[in-house]
Design a protein around this motif. Structure first.
Motif, short mmCIF file in Angstrom:
data_model
loop_
_atom_site.label_atom_id
_atom_site.label_comp_id
_atom_site.label_asym_id
_atom_site.label_seq_id
_atom_site.Cartn_x
_atom_site.Cartn_y
_atom_site.Cartn_z
N GLN A 179 0.80 -1.21 0.00
CA GLN A 179 0.00 0.00 0.00
C GLN A 179 0.85 1.28 0.00
N ALA A 180 2.11 1.16 0.38
CA ALA A 180 2.99 2.33 0.39
C ALA A 180 3.54 2.64 -1.00
N ARG A 181 3.36 1.75 -1.95
CA ARG A 181 3.76 2.03 -3.34
C ARG A 181 2.62 2.79 -3.99
N ALA A 182 2.71 4.12 -3.99
CA ALA A 182 1.56 4.94 -4.33
C ALA A 182 1.98 6.21 -5.07
N ALA A 183 1.02 6.78 -5.77
CA ALA A 183 1.21 8.06 -6.46
C ALA A 183 -0.05 8.88 -6.30
N SER A 184 0.10 10.19 -6.14
CA SER A 184 -1.06 11.08 -6.05
C SER A 184 -1.02 12.08 -7.19
N PHE A 185 -2.21 12.45 -7.66
CA PHE A 185 -2.35 13.40 -8.76
C PHE A 185 -3.44 14.41 -8.40
N SER A 186 -3.33 15.61 -8.96
CA SER A 186 -4.35 16.64 -8.78
C SER A 186 -4.84 17.09 -10.15
N VAL A 187 -6.15 17.14 -10.30
CA VAL A 187 -6.78 17.58 -11.55
C VAL A 187 -7.65 18.79 -11.25
N THR A 188 -7.46 19.86 -12.01
CA THR A 188 -8.26 21.08 -11.86
C THR A 188 -8.79 21.52 -13.21
N VAL A 189 -10.06 21.88 -13.27
CA VAL A 189 -10.66 22.40 -14.49
C VAL A 189 -11.56 23.57 -14.12
N ARG A 190 -11.45 24.64 -14.87
CA ARG A 190 -12.25 25.85 -14.65
C ARG A 190 -13.35 25.97 -15.71
N ASP A 191 -14.38 26.69 -15.36
CA ASP A 191 -15.45 26.95 -16.30
C ASP A 191 -14.92 27.75 -17.48
N LEU A 192 -15.54 27.54 -18.62
CA LEU A 192 -15.12 28.24 -19.84
C LEU A 192 -16.37 28.77 -20.52
N PRO A 193 -16.90 29.90 -20.05
CA PRO A 193 -18.12 30.46 -20.63
C PRO A 193 -17.95 30.65 -22.14
N VAL A 235 -5.59 13.01 -18.88
CA VAL A 235 -6.88 13.63 -18.59
C VAL A 235 -7.45 14.29 -19.84
N THR A 236 -8.74 14.04 -20.07
CA THR A 236 -9.47 14.68 -21.16
C THR A 236 -10.50 15.63 -20.57
N TYR A 237 -10.42 16.92 -20.94
CA TYR A 237 -11.34 17.95 -20.43
C TYR A 237 -12.33 18.29 -21.55
N ARG A 238 -13.57 18.56 -21.15
CA ARG A 238 -14.58 18.88 -22.16
C ARG A 238 -15.53 19.96 -21.65
N TRP A 239 -15.74 20.97 -22.48
CA TRP A 239 -16.72 22.03 -22.21
C TRP A 239 -17.79 21.94 -23.30
N THR A 240 -19.03 21.82 -22.91
CA THR A 240 -20.12 21.65 -23.87
C THR A 240 -21.05 22.87 -23.82
N GLY A 241 -21.21 23.52 -24.98
CA GLY A 241 -22.12 24.66 -25.09
C GLY A 241 -23.31 24.31 -25.95
N SER A 242 -24.13 25.30 -26.24
CA SER A 242 -25.33 25.07 -27.04
C SER A 242 -25.01 24.75 -28.49
N SER A 243 -23.84 25.23 -28.97
CA SER A 243 -23.54 25.03 -30.40
C SER A 243 -22.16 24.42 -30.66
N SER A 244 -21.36 24.23 -29.61
CA SER A 244 -20.02 23.69 -29.84
C SER A 244 -19.51 22.99 -28.59
N THR A 245 -18.48 22.18 -28.80
CA THR A 245 -17.82 21.47 -27.70
C THR A 245 -16.32 21.66 -27.83
N THR A 246 -15.68 22.01 -26.73
CA THR A 246 -14.23 22.18 -26.70
C THR A 246 -13.61 21.04 -25.90
N VAL A 247 -12.60 20.41 -26.48
CA VAL A 247 -11.93 19.27 -25.83
C VAL A 247 -10.42 19.51 -25.84
N VAL A 248 -9.78 19.33 -24.70
CA VAL A 248 -8.32 19.36 -24.61
C VAL A 248 -7.86 18.19 -23.76
#
Length: 270
Positions: A60-74, A138-151
């Motif tokens: 159990q001591a063989r471990a890795a931690s990661f942090s993921v942050t995503v902000r709103d994209l109006p 990590v795949t991030y996705r913002w979905t709007g009424s007419s388009s979707t942004t993916v990074v």
């Protein structure tokens, strides 16, 4: 939403389990974004690697931690991310863990709360295989009424150092008379690496000739190279003798290829 971790391992094991475990924790919002274009500004989608730890004996001591942050994209109506864990075994290429090899929770799309300016997750993966490297894709996705942004973003890798001990047979073998009537003492050459992790560890050893067990016992490695004595019934000349260390795989060591020896039934030269 914490996920269950497996019970802590006890003792040394020869190989790590295929299943890993992860805990995903919701962090506090990190502030609103002023981004309004279709391009994703720097800092809007981030993944970082935190602690990268290993152990000679504790799974159990063989471990890795990661942090993921995503902000709103109006003007996106919703946003979120999905993560996959990738592994690179020694001498191999990166590959995404699939099926039973991947912890539960990976691959699912995480959606931010309605109206939240940001979403953050902390992911801890335990039970990693010694000698392998791990990273988060990590795949991030913002979905709007007419388009979707993916990074997509990839974290730095965590290389899990292999600190496991190694104990094996040197090839030295023979028998000598024992102080016990009708028995002999088998002289068995042993080599060990990582003695600190082997302190107090009993390594089973079995001497056989065909289907007959001539001697059994345990050894406690105490030096890089040593000869141990194991009392048992005398072998019969003309048939090979097999010596096997840890036949049930109770000890987790780096290399098991030198745990088996086939030798002749010959007395030790005087």
């Amino acid at each position: 939403m914490p996920l269950a971790l497996p019970s802590p391992s006890t003792g040394l094991r020869r190989s790590a389990p295929a299943l890993l475990a992860a805990s995903l924790l919701l962090a506090a919002p990190v502030g609103a974004s002023a981004a309004s274009s279709s391009k994703v500004p720097s800092g809007t989608a981030k993944v970082s690697r935190g602690v990268c730890a290993t152990s000679a004996t504790d799974l159990q001591a063989r471990a890795a931690s990661f942090s993921v942050t995503v902000r709103d994209l109006p003007p996106a109506g919703s946003y979120g991310f999905s993560a996959r864990l990738e592994e690179r075994m020694p001498g191999a290429r990166w590959k995404a863990l699939k099926g039973q090899d991947v912890p539960s929770g990976f691959g699912a799309f995480e959606v931010a709360r309605s109206g939240a300016p940001s979403m953050s997750r902390r992911i801890t993966v335990r039970g990693l295989h010694p000698g392998s490297s791990y990273r988060l894709r990590v795949t991030y996705r913002w979905t709007g009424s007419s388009s979707t942004t993916v990074v997509r973003r990839t974290s730095r890798a965590c290389a899990v150092k292999d600190l496991r001990p190694d104990v094996g047979l040197t090839g030295e073998f023979g028998w000598q008379p024992s102080t016990t009537g009708g028995e002999v003492a088998y002289r068995i050459g042993l080599r060990s690496d990582g003695l600190d992790a082997l302190k107090g560890v009993d390594v089973p050893v079995v001497v056989r000739q065909g289907q007959s067990v001539l001697a059994t016992g345990v050894v406690r490695p105490s030096a890089a190279s040593e000869v141990v004595l194991l009392t048992g019934r005398r072998c019969v000349q003309g048939s090979p003798v097999t010596v096997e260390l840890d036949p049930d795989g109770l000890v987790e060591d780096r290399d098991a290829t030198d745990d088996l020896l086939s030798a002749s039934c010959l007395p030790v030269a005087r």
